[in-house]
Design a protein around this motif. Structure first.
Motif, short mmCIF file in Angstrom:
data_model
loop_
_atom_site.label_atom_id
_atom_site.label_comp_id
_atom_site.label_asym_id
_atom_site.label_seq_id
_atom_site.Cartn_x
_atom_site.Cartn_y
_atom_site.Cartn_z
N ALA A 167 0.73 -1.38 -0.08
CA ALA A 167 0.05 -0.02 -0.08
C ALA A 167 0.94 1.15 -0.04
O ALA A 167 0.61 2.20 -0.74
CB ALA A 167 -0.79 -0.01 1.04
N GLU A 168 1.94 1.27 0.97
CA GLU A 168 2.80 2.39 0.85
C GLU A 168 3.69 2.37 -0.43
O GLU A 168 3.60 3.68 -0.91
CB GLU A 168 3.99 2.30 1.87
CG GLU A 168 4.92 3.30 2.03
CD GLU A 168 6.19 3.31 3.06
OE1 GLU A 168 6.67 4.06 3.16
OE2 GLU A 168 5.87 2.04 3.85
N LEU A 169 4.14 1.51 -1.05
CA LEU A 169 4.57 1.63 -2.61
C LEU A 169 3.47 2.02 -3.57
O LEU A 169 3.90 3.09 -4.14
CB LEU A 169 4.98 0.21 -2.83
CG LEU A 169 5.81 0.38 -4.20
CD1 LEU A 169 6.94 1.01 -4.05
CD2 LEU A 169 6.26 -1.28 -4.84
N PHE A 170 2.34 1.72 -3.46
CA PHE A 170 1.35 2.22 -4.32
C PHE A 170 1.20 3.83 -4.05
O PHE A 170 1.41 4.67 -5.05
CB PHE A 170 0.02 1.64 -4.10
CG PHE A 170 -1.21 2.31 -4.83
CD1 PHE A 170 -1.37 2.13 -6.29
CD2 PHE A 170 -2.07 3.11 -4.15
CE1 PHE A 170 -2.36 2.54 -6.92
CE2 PHE A 170 -3.04 3.70 -5.04
CZ PHE A 170 -3.25 3.29 -6.38
N ASN A 171 1.20 4.31 -2.88
CA ASN A 171 0.94 5.65 -2.61
C ASN A 171 2.26 6.31 -2.95
O ASN A 171 2.46 7.67 -3.61
CB ASN A 171 0.57 5.73 -1.08
CG ASN A 171 -0.39 5.32 -0.60
OD1 ASN A 171 -1.65 5.50 -1.45
ND2 ASN A 171 -0.54 4.92 0.62
N LEU A 172 3.41 5.88 -2.81
CA LEU A 172 4.60 6.46 -3.26
C LEU A 172 4.80 6.68 -5.04
O LEU A 172 5.13 7.66 -5.24
CB LEU A 172 5.91 5.71 -2.93
CG LEU A 172 6.17 5.56 -1.21
CD1 LEU A 172 7.35 4.84 -0.80
CD2 LEU A 172 6.45 7.09 -0.74
N ARG A 173 4.32 5.72 -5.48
CA ARG A 173 4.25 5.67 -6.98
C ARG A 173 3.23 6.58 -7.38
O ARG A 173 3.51 7.41 -8.42
CB ARG A 173 3.69 4.50 -7.41
CG ARG A 173 5.09 3.50 -7.51
CD ARG A 173 4.58 2.02 -8.01
NE ARG A 173 5.65 1.41 -8.26
CZ ARG A 173 5.54 -0.11 -8.70
NH1 ARG A 173 4.45 -0.54 -8.50
NH2 ARG A 173 6.64 -0.79 -8.59
N PHE A 174 2.21 6.75 -6.67
CA PHE A 174 1.16 7.90 -7.08
C PHE A 174 1.64 9.37 -6.68
O PHE A 174 1.44 10.00 -7.51
CB PHE A 174 -0.16 7.77 -6.27
CG PHE A 174 -1.35 8.62 -6.64
CD1 PHE A 174 -1.94 8.04 -7.88
CD2 PHE A 174 -1.74 9.65 -6.14
CE1 PHE A 174 -3.10 8.84 -7.98
CE2 PHE A 174 -2.56 10.33 -6.18
CZ PHE A 174 -3.72 10.00 -7.31
N GLN A 175 2.31 9.51 -5.76
CA GLN A 175 2.86 10.63 -5.27
C GLN A 175 4.26 11.27 -6.53
O GLN A 175 4.00 12.48 -6.61
CB GLN A 175 3.55 10.65 -4.05
CG GLN A 175 2.35 10.63 -2.77
CD GLN A 175 3.07 10.74 -1.58
OE1 GLN A 175 4.38 10.61 -1.33
NE2 GLN A 175 2.45 10.56 -0.38
N MET A 176 4.90 10.16 -6.91
CA MET A 176 5.85 10.34 -7.59
C MET A 176 5.06 10.85 -9.11
O MET A 176 5.57 11.58 -9.85
CB MET A 176 6.65 8.97 -7.99
CG MET A 176 7.72 9.44 -8.79
SD MET A 176 8.92 7.99 -9.21
CE MET A 176 8.99 7.10 -7.76
N ALA A 177 4.19 10.23 -9.48
CA ALA A 177 3.54 10.51 -10.92
C ALA A 177 2.97 11.82 -10.74
O ALA A 177 2.72 12.66 -11.87
CB ALA A 177 2.35 9.44 -11.14
N THR A 178 2.41 12.27 -9.75
CA THR A 178 1.88 13.73 -9.49
C THR A 178 3.04 14.67 -8.98
O THR A 178 2.62 15.79 -8.64
CB THR A 178 0.74 13.63 -8.47
OG1 THR A 178 1.28 13.17 -7.07
CG2 THR A 178 -0.41 12.94 -9.13
N SER A 179 4.02 14.21 -9.08
CA SER A 179 5.36 15.19 -8.74
C SER A 179 5.27 15.59 -7.38
O SER A 179 5.56 16.93 -6.83
CB SER A 179 5.38 16.39 -9.55
OG SER A 179 5.52 15.96 -11.06
N GLN A 180 4.62 15.06 -6.21
CA GLN A 180 4.63 15.54 -4.97
C GLN A 180 5.48 14.85 -4.10
O GLN A 180 5.56 15.01 -2.78
CB GLN A 180 3.30 15.05 -4.45
CG GLN A 180 2.12 15.96 -5.23
CD GLN A 180 0.50 15.65 -4.36
OE1 GLN A 180 0.53 14.59 -3.80
NE2 GLN A 180 -0.24 16.47 -5.08
#
Length: 68
Positions: free
Chosen positions: A23-36
């Motif tokens: 779940a953390e990896l998913f969130n990190l990838r999502f943040q990376m995609a949105t430049s956050q």
């Protein structure tokens, strides 16, 4: 998370940690995609934690088969 810490956990705890890490990896990838994402190195660490947990789970499965 160190491998020694992972070995001390029960099988149920390992499954829970694996779910949390994914779940953390998913969130990190999502943040990376949105430049956050500020700390991009965290992605690599979480991936390694997932691999360590999966390795321990598989080792326990192999030991259980050998014991029978």
């Amino acid at each position: 998370m160190k491998y020694a810490e992972i070995r001390e956990l029960s099988s149920d705890d390992l499954q829970a940690k694996l779910k949390e890490a994914r779940a953390e990896l998913f969130n990190l990838r999502f943040q990376m995609a949105t430049s956050q994402l500020d700390n991009t190195a965290r992605v690599k660490l979480v991936k390694k934690d997932i691999a360590r947990i999966q390795t321990e789970i598989r080792a326990r499965e192999i030991n259980a088969v050998k014991a029978n």
